[in-house]
Design a protein around this motif. Structure first.
Motif, PDB file in Angstrom:
ATOM      1  N   VAL A  25       0.839  -1.201   0.000  1.00  0.00           N
ATOM      2  CA  VAL A  25       0.000   0.000   0.000  1.00  0.00           C
ATOM      3  C   VAL A  25       0.872   1.248   0.000  1.00  0.00           C
ATOM      4  O   VAL A  25       0.582   2.232  -0.695  1.00  0.00           O
ATOM      5  CB  VAL A  25      -0.950  -0.016   1.206  1.00  0.00           C
ATOM      6  CG1 VAL A  25      -1.706   1.307   1.315  1.00  0.00           C
ATOM      7  CG2 VAL A  25      -1.946  -1.172   1.086  1.00  0.00           C
ATOM      8  N   ALA A  26       1.968   1.219   0.761  1.00  0.00           N
ATOM      9  CA  ALA A  26       2.859   2.379   0.829  1.00  0.00           C
ATOM     10  C   ALA A  26       3.506   2.670  -0.520  1.00  0.00           C
ATOM     11  O   ALA A  26       3.572   3.828  -0.960  1.00  0.00           O
ATOM     12  CB  ALA A  26       3.930   2.143   1.886  1.00  0.00           C
ATOM     13  N   SER A  27       3.980   1.630  -1.203  1.00  0.00           N
ATOM     14  CA  SER A  27       4.609   1.852  -2.510  1.00  0.00           C
ATOM     15  C   SER A  27       3.582   2.316  -3.534  1.00  0.00           C
ATOM     16  O   SER A  27       3.874   3.146  -4.398  1.00  0.00           O
ATOM     17  CB  SER A  27       5.309   0.579  -2.990  1.00  0.00           C
ATOM     18  OG  SER A  27       4.373  -0.459  -3.270  1.00  0.00           O
ATOM     19  N   ALA A  28       2.365   1.795  -3.446  1.00  0.00           N
ATOM     20  CA  ALA A  28       1.307   2.216  -4.360  1.00  0.00           C
ATOM     21  C   ALA A  28       0.941   3.681  -4.131  1.00  0.00           C
ATOM     22  O   ALA A  28       0.679   4.428  -5.083  1.00  0.00           O
ATOM     23  CB  ALA A  28       0.082   1.328  -4.178  1.00  0.00           C
ATOM     24  N   LEU A  29       0.935   4.105  -2.866  1.00  0.00           N
ATOM     25  CA  LEU A  29       0.629   5.497  -2.548  1.00  0.00           C
ATOM     26  C   LEU A  29       1.709   6.434  -3.098  1.00  0.00           C
ATOM     27  O   LEU A  29       1.399   7.477  -3.691  1.00  0.00           O
ATOM     28  CB  LEU A  29       0.498   5.670  -1.038  1.00  0.00           C
ATOM     29  CG  LEU A  29       0.162   7.083  -0.536  1.00  0.00           C
ATOM     30  CD1 LEU A  29      -1.164   7.559  -1.105  1.00  0.00           C
ATOM     31  CD2 LEU A  29       0.133   7.114   0.994  1.00  0.00           C
ATOM     32  N   ARG A  30       2.968   6.061  -2.917  1.00  0.00           N
ATOM     33  CA  ARG A  30       4.047   6.895  -3.437  1.00  0.00           C
ATOM     34  C   ARG A  30       3.941   7.055  -4.952  1.00  0.00           C
ATOM     35  O   ARG A  30       4.107   8.151  -5.496  1.00  0.00           O
ATOM     36  CB  ARG A  30       5.408   6.289  -3.081  1.00  0.00           C
ATOM     37  CG  ARG A  30       5.793   6.435  -1.617  1.00  0.00           C
ATOM     38  CD  ARG A  30       7.259   6.111  -1.403  1.00  0.00           C
ATOM     39  NE  ARG A  30       7.605   4.736  -1.775  1.00  0.00           N
ATOM     40  CZ  ARG A  30       7.533   3.699  -0.950  1.00  0.00           C
ATOM     41  NH1 ARG A  30       7.113   3.872   0.303  1.00  0.00           N
ATOM     42  NH2 ARG A  30       7.873   2.490  -1.361  1.00  0.00           N
ATOM     43  N   LYS A  31       3.657   5.966  -5.632  1.00  0.00           N
ATOM     44  CA  LYS A  31       3.549   6.011  -7.088  1.00  0.00           C
ATOM     45  C   LYS A  31       2.348   6.846  -7.529  1.00  0.00           C
ATOM     46  O   LYS A  31       2.459   7.687  -8.444  1.00  0.00           O
ATOM     47  CB  LYS A  31       3.432   4.589  -7.639  1.00  0.00           C
ATOM     48  CG  LYS A  31       3.340   4.529  -9.155  1.00  0.00           C
ATOM     49  CD  LYS A  31       3.292   3.085  -9.648  1.00  0.00           C
ATOM     50  CE  LYS A  31       3.206   3.031 -11.163  1.00  0.00           C
ATOM     51  NZ  LYS A  31       3.157   1.623 -11.662  1.00  0.00           N
ATOM     52  N   ALA A  32       1.212   6.633  -6.891  1.00  0.00           N
ATOM     53  CA  ALA A  32      -0.006   7.350  -7.296  1.00  0.00           C
ATOM     54  C   ALA A  32       0.095   8.838  -7.014  1.00  0.00           C
ATOM     55  O   ALA A  32      -0.483   9.656  -7.748  1.00  0.00           O
ATOM     56  CB  ALA A  32      -1.209   6.747  -6.577  1.00  0.00           C
ATOM     57  N   ARG A  33       0.829   9.222  -5.985  1.00  0.00           N
ATOM     58  CA  ARG A  33       0.958  10.646  -5.646  1.00  0.00           C
ATOM     59  C   ARG A  33       1.777  11.427  -6.669  1.00  0.00           C
ATOM     60  O   ARG A  33       1.733  12.664  -6.679  1.00  0.00           O
ATOM     61  CB  ARG A  33       1.570  10.802  -4.247  1.00  0.00           C
ATOM     62  CG  ARG A  33       0.531  10.697  -3.138  1.00  0.00           C
ATOM     63  CD  ARG A  33       1.132  10.915  -1.779  1.00  0.00           C
ATOM     64  NE  ARG A  33       0.092  11.042  -0.762  1.00  0.00           N
ATOM     65  CZ  ARG A  33       0.314  10.968   0.549  1.00  0.00           C
ATOM     66  NH1 ARG A  33       1.551  10.741   1.002  1.00  0.00           N
ATOM     67  NH2 ARG A  33      -0.676  11.115   1.396  1.00  0.00           N
ATOM     68  N   LYS A  34       2.492  10.744  -7.527  1.00  0.00           N
ATOM     69  CA  LYS A  34       3.245  11.437  -8.573  1.00  0.00           C
ATOM     70  C   LYS A  34       2.301  12.145  -9.548  1.00  0.00           C
ATOM     71  O   LYS A  34       2.642  13.178 -10.124  1.00  0.00           O
ATOM     72  CB  LYS A  34       4.139  10.455  -9.321  1.00  0.00           C
ATOM     73  CG  LYS A  34       5.278   9.894  -8.474  1.00  0.00           C
ATOM     74  CD  LYS A  34       6.100   8.870  -9.256  1.00  0.00           C
ATOM     75  CE  LYS A  34       7.215   8.299  -8.393  1.00  0.00           C
ATOM     76  NZ  LYS A  34       8.011   7.268  -9.136  1.00  0.00           N
ATOM     77  N   THR A  35       1.127  11.575  -9.735  1.00  0.00           N
ATOM     78  CA  THR A  35       0.132  12.180 -10.623  1.00  0.00           C
ATOM     79  C   THR A  35      -1.096  12.695  -9.880  1.00  0.00           C
ATOM     80  O   THR A  35      -1.882  13.462 -10.429  1.00  0.00           O
ATOM     81  CB  THR A  35      -0.321  11.169 -11.688  1.00  0.00           C
ATOM     82  OG1 THR A  35      -0.731   9.955 -11.043  1.00  0.00           O
ATOM     83  CG2 THR A  35       0.818  10.863 -12.657  1.00  0.00           C
ATOM     84  N   HIS A  36      -1.261  12.256  -8.626  1.00  0.00           N
ATOM     85  CA  HIS A  36      -2.406  12.660  -7.808  1.00  0.00           C
ATOM     86  C   HIS A  36      -1.894  13.052  -6.421  1.00  0.00           C
ATOM     87  O   HIS A  36      -2.065  12.305  -5.443  1.00  0.00           O
ATOM     88  CB  HIS A  36      -3.434  11.535  -7.704  1.00  0.00           C
ATOM     89  CG  HIS A  36      -4.005  11.093  -9.016  1.00  0.00           C
ATOM     90  ND1 HIS A  36      -3.326  10.252  -9.876  1.00  0.00           N
ATOM     91  CD2 HIS A  36      -5.192  11.384  -9.620  1.00  0.00           C
ATOM     92  CE1 HIS A  36      -4.074  10.034 -10.947  1.00  0.00           C
ATOM     93  NE2 HIS A  36      -5.202  10.708 -10.822  1.00  0.00           N
ATOM     94  N   PRO A  37      -1.241  14.196  -6.298  1.00  0.00           N
ATOM     95  CA  PRO A  37      -0.526  14.539  -5.067  1.00  0.00           C
ATOM     96  C   PRO A  37      -1.399  14.737  -3.832  1.00  0.00           C
ATOM     97  O   PRO A  37      -0.884  14.695  -2.703  1.00  0.00           O
ATOM     98  CB  PRO A  37       0.207  15.843  -5.431  1.00  0.00           C
ATOM     99  CG  PRO A  37      -0.543  16.399  -6.595  1.00  0.00           C
ATOM    100  CD  PRO A  37      -1.047  15.221  -7.349  1.00  0.00           C
ATOM    101  N   THR A  38      -2.687  14.927  -4.001  1.00  0.00           N
ATOM    102  CA  THR A  38      -3.544  15.202  -2.834  1.00  0.00           C
ATOM    103  C   THR A  38      -4.229  13.965  -2.267  1.00  0.00           C
ATOM    104  O   THR A  38      -4.948  14.062  -1.277  1.00  0.00           O
ATOM    105  CB  THR A  38      -4.624  16.239  -3.200  1.00  0.00           C
ATOM    106  OG1 THR A  38      -5.484  15.704  -4.224  1.00  0.00           O
ATOM    107  CG2 THR A  38      -3.991  17.535  -3.678  1.00  0.00           C
TER     108      THR A  38
END
Length: 318
Positions: A25-38
């Motif tokens: 979940v942590a790695s998925a969050l880091r990746k997704a925040r690159k395009t969805h920072p909020t």
């Protein structure tokens, strides 16, 4: 080509390998925040109306204890509650059953017995081990009718990504002896009565599919099957739920991101469902990343669509 039981058994032999922790979940969050920072991690308050038991062994295969966590309402209901088996993603090689505990807890508060289950991943055992493990988990649910408040006539399977592919395959192969497996509670049925596929592919051999590109190294699917498309085309066909749709297929809910390749074969599958008169729904989240069900703001609508679909196909009983 129909694969014999000996071929499938050989594919399922476990191999010694370290656990793949590449998808968390942590790695998925880091990746997704690159395009969805909020976006934020979905960790809603645990409902006070439910209870849980964790780390229960539902089946032991070759000395490997497969475990699950179960959540259910505290309130008693004579007819019991419909059950939902939740299957995590991770490219058939990684991931963890804890990923979907939040939605399991929230569904339990809405009147369901929910289970998040382990299954053998590709570093440990190749296809169809994951399928036979999860069918054993469904059989385990039916074997608990005197222990937990389960309405064993109404069991749904919910899966994300690789878990969505597995959920769809479980539901479209109800009664298929080739994929049943021979371990644990074999006197019980592994049939499911509803499917929720959250961004899981429906076909590996399909123009929309992105699975099986080994040009830059073995793809996740190739590692899972233990053979490329050209080496064992029949195996890749067998794992696609699209190829098993029949008049016995249960109702299905598709929840999707904007990444079409993640739900390859969906539109062809809905055409088949329509031909058989089988109920289905499709909801796509605009601009959502593949991992959308793990995060706000998509967790809540994922839960809402899931609960509404289940209420429709499993109407309340006294």
């Amino acid at each position: 080509m129909v694969l014999g039981a000996s071929t499938l058994a050989a594919q399922a032999q476990p191999t010694l390998a370290p656990r793949d922790t590449s998808f968390t979940v942590a790695s998925a969050l880091r990746k997704a925040r690159k395009t969805h920072p909020t976006i934020t991690l979905a960790r809603p308050t645990v409902p006070t109306t439910i209870q849980a038991r964790q780390n229960l062994t539902y089946c032991t295969v070759g000395g490997r204890a497969l475990q699950l966590d179960i959540f259910y309402p505290k309130a008693k209901r004579p007819a019991g509650y419909p059950a939902v088996l939740l299957i995590h993603g991770g490219g058939w090689s990684s991931g963890d059953r804890s990923h979907h505990v939040p939605i399991a807890q929230q569904l339990a508060a809405r009147g369901y017995v929910t289970v998040t289950a382990d299954y053998r991943l590709s570093p440990e055992a190749r296809y169809p081990a994951a399928v036979t493990d999860l069918k054993a988990a469904v059989r385990w649910l039916r074997a608990q009718d005197g222990t937990y408040p389960i309405d064993t006539t109404r069991i749904a399977v919910w899966g994300f990504s690789a878990g969505g592919q597995l959920a769809a395959l479980l539901g479209t192969t109800n009664g298929d002896a080739q994929l049943e497996g021979e371990a644990c509670h074999t006197s019980r049925s592994s049939r499911v009565q509803a499917i929720i596929d959250v961004d899981g592919t429906l076909a590996f051999i399909h123009p929309e599919s992105g699975e099986g590109d080994d040009s830059k190294g073995l793809s996740a699917a190739t590692r899972w099957f233990g053979a490329s498309k050209t080496e064992n085309l029949a195996l890749w066909h067998q794992a696609g739920a699209l190829n098993h749709v029949s008049d016995q297929t249960p109702p299905i809910l598709f929840l999707n991101s904007v990444l079409d390749r993640m739900h390859a074969g969906r539109d062809d599958m809905t055409k088949k469902l329509d031909a058989f008169g089988i109920y289905h729904e499709t909801h796509t989240f605009a601009r959502a990343p593949h991992t959308f069900p793990l995060f706000h703001p998509w967790f809540e609508p994922t839960l809402t669509y899931t609960a509404a679909f289940l209420a429709k196909v499993f109407p309340p009983r006294p």
